[in-house]
Design a protein around this motif. Structure first.
Motif, PDB file in Angstrom:
ATOM      1  N   ASN A 145      -9.336   0.179   0.047  1.00 29.63           N
ATOM      2  CA  ASN A 145      -8.329  -0.225   1.022  1.00 29.63           C
ATOM      3  C   ASN A 145      -8.949  -1.070   2.130  1.00 29.63           C
ATOM      4  N   SER A 180      -3.589   1.317  -3.656  1.00 29.72           N
ATOM      5  CA  SER A 180      -2.569   2.364  -3.555  1.00 29.72           C
ATOM      6  C   SER A 180      -2.954   3.574  -4.393  1.00 29.72           C
ATOM      7  N   GLN A 209      -4.866  -8.571   4.563  1.00 25.44           N
ATOM      8  CA  GLN A 209      -4.089  -8.890   3.370  1.00 25.44           C
ATOM      9  C   GLN A 209      -3.304 -10.189   3.547  1.00 25.44           C
ATOM     10  N   ASP A 255      -3.239  -2.869  -2.158  1.00 28.41           N
ATOM     11  CA  ASP A 255      -4.401  -2.529  -1.333  1.00 28.41           C
ATOM     12  C   ASP A 255      -4.906  -1.117  -1.644  1.00 28.41           C
ATOM     13  N   TYR A 301       0.850  -1.190   0.000  1.00 27.39           N
ATOM     14  CA  TYR A 301       0.000   0.000   0.000  1.00 27.39           C
ATOM     15  C   TYR A 301       0.885   1.239   0.000  1.00 27.39           C
TER      16      TYR A 301
END
Length: 315
Positions: A66, A41, A73, A39, A11
Motif C-alpha cells: 500500500n 487491497s 496514486q 493499492d 483500496y
C-alpha cells in the motif's frame, strides 16, 4: 490517443467498485482509457478486477504494498496514462452517464480553464442520497454554486478556495494534464488536503468552469481516509499549508480573510480543549491567524468568555 484518461485509485472498496466501473463504462463520451490502480487491497477487490480486466479500454495495475497516500496514486495514474484530459474517478463514488460529456464540452469551449467540475450528490454507504454538496460549500458562499459559471482561477481562489476546499469531490473534476503538471502535480506528502492544495495550485495558473447539475455521486462512509481523520491535528496542519499558500500568492479580500480567521480561531479553541493538545499546531495556527488579523488574541478572549457565559446560563 483517447480524449480522457480515467484513473481509478482503489483500496478496499470492493463493495462499491463494480458500480463505479459500470458508471465509467456507461459514459456517453466513450473516447476514454481506464486505468484502475489497486493499492494492495485486502478485501474482494481482486475478484472484481479480474472480471473487468478483459474489457476493452480497461487496464489494471496492482500494487503489492500500500502506498499510504491517495495522492501518490493520482500521480502514478497520470504518469501511466496519456490523454490530454484526466478524470480521477475515486472507487467508492459513481457518476451519471453525462458527466464526462458535460465537463469535456466546458473545457473545449473554454481553453483557458485548467479544470471543470460538476455539482455532487452526497450518498451514504448504502446509496441513500442526502442532498447536494452545497451543504458543504454554503459555509463559504450560499449563491456561487447554484448556477453554471466560468471564472478566473485567481478570483475563484481569492474569494472561495482560499477559505475551504470548495471542490470537495475529486470525482467531480476533469482537468487538463498539462496544467496539472505545471502546477507541480498532487502533493504526495499530504493525506487529507492534497486535493485542495492541487486545485489551488492549478487555479493560480488557469481558470475554472462549473456545472451546477449534480452529475457526480460522492460517497461518505466510515472507511474513507478523510472520515477517519476528520478534525485531526494532521487535517489542520495540511489546511494551514493551503491557507499559507493562498495568503502568499494572492491579495485576499477582507471577507476571505475574516472567514479564514474565524475558522482558525474556532480550531484553536477546539484543539486546546482536548486532553492532549497538539501545542505545535496550536502555536502555528495562532501565529498565522495573528498575521491575518492582529486583533486575534483579543477576539479569542471574547469568544472563550462568551462560550463560558452561555454554558453558565444553561447550567
Amino acid at each position: 490517443m483517447p480524449a480522457v484518461s480515467v484513473i481509478v485509485p482503489s483500496y478496499n472498496h470492493a463493495r462499491f467498485l463494480e458500480r463505479r466501473l459500470h458508471s465509467i463504462l456507461a459514459q456517453t463520451l466513450q473516447d476514454i482509457e481506464v486505468l484502475v490502480l489497486d493499492d494492495a487491497s485486502t478485501d474482494g477487490t481482486g475478484a472484481i478486477l479480474d472480471v473487468f480486466a478483459s474489457r476493452p479500454r480497461v487496464r489494471i495495475a496492482r500494487s503489492v504494498r500500500n502506498s499510504g497516500s491517495p495522492f501518490h496514486q493520482w500521480n502514478a495514474g497520470v504518469a501511466r496514462t496519456s490523454a490530454p484530459l484526466v478524470w480521477i474517478a475515486e472507487s467508492d463514488d459513481d457518476a451519471g452517464p453525462r458527466l464526462l460529456q458535460a465537463l469535456v464540452s466546458r473545457l473545449d469551449r473554454n481553453p483557458a480553464c485548467g479544470l471543470a467540475f460538476t455539482q455532487s450528490t452526497s450518498v451514504d454507504a448504502d446509496g441513500g442520497e442526502h442532498g447536494s454538496l452545497t451543504r458543504w460549500t454554503d459555509s463559504v458562499d450560499t449563491a456561487h454554486w447554484r448556477a453554471d459559471y466560468v471564472n478566473a482561477g485567481r478570483d475563484e481562489c481569492a474569494r472561495y478556495l482560499a477559505v475551504a476546499n470548495t471542490i470537495p469531490s475529486a470525482s467531480a473534476v476533469v482537468f487538463r494534464r498539462d496544467v496539472y503538471e505545471r502546477a507541480g502535480r498532487a502533493p504526495e506528502s499530504m493525506r487529507l488536503a492534497g486535493d485542495w492544495m492541487t486545485w489551488l495550485r492549478m487555479l493560480l495558473i488557469s481558470d475554472v468552469a462549473f456545472v451546477a447539475e449534480p452529475l457526480n455521486r460522492h460517497r461518505t462512509h466510515a472507511g474513507t481516509v478523510r472520515s477517519s481523520l476528520a478534525r485531526s491535528a494532521r487535517w489542520y496542519e495540511e489546511s494551514l499549508a493551503v491557507w499559507r499558500l493562498a495568503h502568499a500568492e494572492l491579495p485576499l479580500p477582507p471577507e476571505t480573510t475574516r472567514k479564514i480567521v474565524d475558522i482558525v480561531r474556532d480550531v484553536i479553541v477546539r484543539l486546546a480543549k482536548r486532553p492532549v493538545a497538539n501545542r505545535r499546531i496550536i502555536r502555528d495556527l495562532f501565529a498565522f491567524g495573528r498575521e491575518l488579523d492582529p486583533g486575534l488574541p483579543a477576539s479569542m478572549v471574547r469568544m472563550v468568555g462568551e462560550r463560558m457565559l452561555r454554558r453558565g446560563e444553561r447550567s
